[in-house]
Design a protein around this motif. Structure first.
Motif, PDB file in Angstrom:
ATOM      1  N   GLY A 203      77.352  -3.484 125.868  1.00  0.00           N
ATOM      2  CA  GLY A 203      76.152  -3.425 126.687  1.00  0.00           C
ATOM      3  C   GLY A 203      76.445  -3.809 128.114  1.00  0.00           C
ATOM      4  N   LEU A 204      75.439  -3.623 128.952  1.00  0.00           N
ATOM      5  CA  LEU A 204      75.566  -4.054 130.337  1.00  0.00           C
ATOM      6  C   LEU A 204      74.225  -4.549 130.837  1.00  0.00           C
ATOM      7  CD1 LEU A 204      74.305  -1.565 132.233  1.00  0.00           C
ATOM      8  CD2 LEU A 204      76.505  -0.569 131.730  1.00  0.00           C
ATOM      9  N   VAL A 205      74.288  -5.349 131.893  1.00  0.00           N
ATOM     10  CA  VAL A 205      73.088  -5.872 132.543  1.00  0.00           C
ATOM     11  C   VAL A 205      73.165  -5.474 134.011  1.00  0.00           C
ATOM     12  CG1 VAL A 205      71.716  -7.911 133.108  1.00  0.00           C
ATOM     13  CG2 VAL A 205      73.051  -7.868 130.984  1.00  0.00           C
ATOM     14  N   LEU A 206      72.186  -4.667 134.447  1.00  0.00           N
ATOM     15  CA  LEU A 206      72.070  -4.284 135.846  1.00  0.00           C
ATOM     16  C   LEU A 206      71.208  -5.339 136.528  1.00  0.00           C
ATOM     17  CD1 LEU A 206      71.187  -0.521 135.233  1.00  0.00           C
ATOM     18  CD2 LEU A 206      73.454  -1.530 135.511  1.00  0.00           C
ATOM     19  N   VAL A 207      71.708  -5.930 137.607  1.00  0.00           N
ATOM     20  CA  VAL A 207      71.057  -7.080 138.236  1.00  0.00           C
ATOM     21  C   VAL A 207      70.577  -6.723 139.635  1.00  0.00           C
ATOM     22  CG1 VAL A 207      71.369  -9.483 138.929  1.00  0.00           C
ATOM     23  CG2 VAL A 207      72.628  -8.586 136.954  1.00  0.00           C
ATOM     24  N   GLU A 208      69.306  -6.988 139.904  1.00  0.00           N
ATOM     25  CA  GLU A 208      68.730  -6.820 141.246  1.00  0.00           C
ATOM     26  C   GLU A 208      68.449  -8.201 141.835  1.00  0.00           C
ATOM     27  OE1 GLU A 208      68.474  -4.096 142.984  1.00  0.00           O
ATOM     28  OE2 GLU A 208      69.258  -2.910 141.318  1.00  0.00           O
ATOM     29  N   GLN A 209      68.206  -8.261 143.138  1.00  0.00           N
ATOM     30  CA  GLN A 209      67.948  -9.537 143.814  1.00  0.00           C
ATOM     31  C   GLN A 209      66.568 -10.111 143.490  1.00  0.00           C
ATOM     32  OE1 GLN A 209      70.186 -11.340 145.629  1.00  0.00           O
ATOM     33  NE2 GLN A 209      71.586  -9.810 144.818  1.00  0.00           N
TER      34      GLN A 209
ATOM     35  N   ARG B 180      63.761  -7.689 137.133  1.00  0.00           N
ATOM     36  CA  ARG B 180      64.964  -7.995 137.910  1.00  0.00           C
ATOM     37  C   ARG B 180      66.223  -7.530 137.190  1.00  0.00           C
ATOM     38  NH1 ARG B 180      67.600 -13.682 139.842  1.00  0.00           N
ATOM     39  NH2 ARG B 180      69.257 -12.688 141.039  1.00  0.00           N
ATOM     40  N   TYR B 181      66.180  -7.511 135.856  1.00  0.00           N
ATOM     41  CA  TYR B 181      67.345  -7.176 135.045  1.00  0.00           C
ATOM     42  C   TYR B 181      67.046  -5.959 134.175  1.00  0.00           C
ATOM     43  CZ  TYR B 181      68.271 -12.065 136.165  1.00  0.00           C
ATOM     44  OH  TYR B 181      68.445 -13.252 136.827  1.00  0.00           O
ATOM     45  N   VAL B 182      68.036  -5.104 134.018  1.00  0.00           N
ATOM     46  CA  VAL B 182      67.953  -3.982 133.086  1.00  0.00           C
ATOM     47  C   VAL B 182      69.115  -4.134 132.115  1.00  0.00           C
ATOM     48  CG1 VAL B 182      67.887  -1.487 132.793  1.00  0.00           C
ATOM     49  CG2 VAL B 182      67.054  -2.509 134.932  1.00  0.00           C
ATOM     50  N   ILE B 183      68.801  -4.283 130.846  1.00  0.00           N
ATOM     51  CA  ILE B 183      69.826  -4.413 129.812  1.00  0.00           C
ATOM     52  C   ILE B 183      69.932  -3.068 129.106  1.00  0.00           C
ATOM     53  CG2 ILE B 183      70.514  -5.615 127.699  1.00  0.00           C
ATOM     54  CD1 ILE B 183      68.641  -7.930 128.679  1.00  0.00           C
ATOM     55  N   GLU B 184      71.152  -2.533 129.030  1.00  0.00           N
ATOM     56  CA  GLU B 184      71.393  -1.277 128.344  1.00  0.00           C
ATOM     57  C   GLU B 184      72.392  -1.514 127.221  1.00  0.00           C
ATOM     58  OE1 GLU B 184      70.827   1.650 132.219  1.00  0.00           O
ATOM     59  OE2 GLU B 184      72.778   1.538 131.246  1.00  0.00           O
TER      60      GLU B 184
END
Length: 123
Positions: free
Chosen positions: A44-50, A99-103
């Motif tokens: 998996g991955l976590v896309l992180v925004e400010q 803020r976070y997108v987990i895929e």
């Protein structure tokens, strides 16, 4: 060197992803799972925004060849949306700011519900 984090369901203590790739840079977020035909179990991955937002946490599935389970989480750690993302769809936008997108694998969606809380720890 890639950074990895553990994704934990706060209410149950259950580890959802043991080592999710932490994606904070533009390039790592753009790449995501592009050109992937399948994911390894537990990948998996976590896309992180400010900050929390809807548009910044929108995702595309162009050139992604497998279904993904997607979880949007706000800065407070609360799950604000979930979705099964299908290949070649141009846009998935969360219903609420995140803020976070987990895929990850689609079965990830059966482990959380909107309103649950997640936390990230060392992977």
């Amino acid at each position: 060197m890639a950074d990895y984090r553990r994704v934990v369901h706060t209410e149950t203590g259950r580890v959802l992803l043991e080592q999710a790739r932490w994606c904070e840079t533009f390039g790592s977020k753009l790449r995501g799972f592009t050109f992937r035909r399948r994911l390894r179990p537990g990948e998996g991955l976590v896309l992180v925004e400010q900050t929390d937002g809807r548009l910044a946490t929108a995702i595309h599935m162009l050139f992604v060849f497998c279904d993904l389970g997607v979880i949007w989480v706000n800065a407070a750690g609360q799950v604000v949306d979930t979705r099964l993302a299908r290949p070649w769809r141009p846009l998935y936008l969360p219903h609420a700011p995140a803020r976070y997108v987990i895929e990850g694998q689609p079965d990830l969606l059966g482990k959380v519900a909107v309103g649950d809380h997640l936390r990230f720890g060392p992977g």
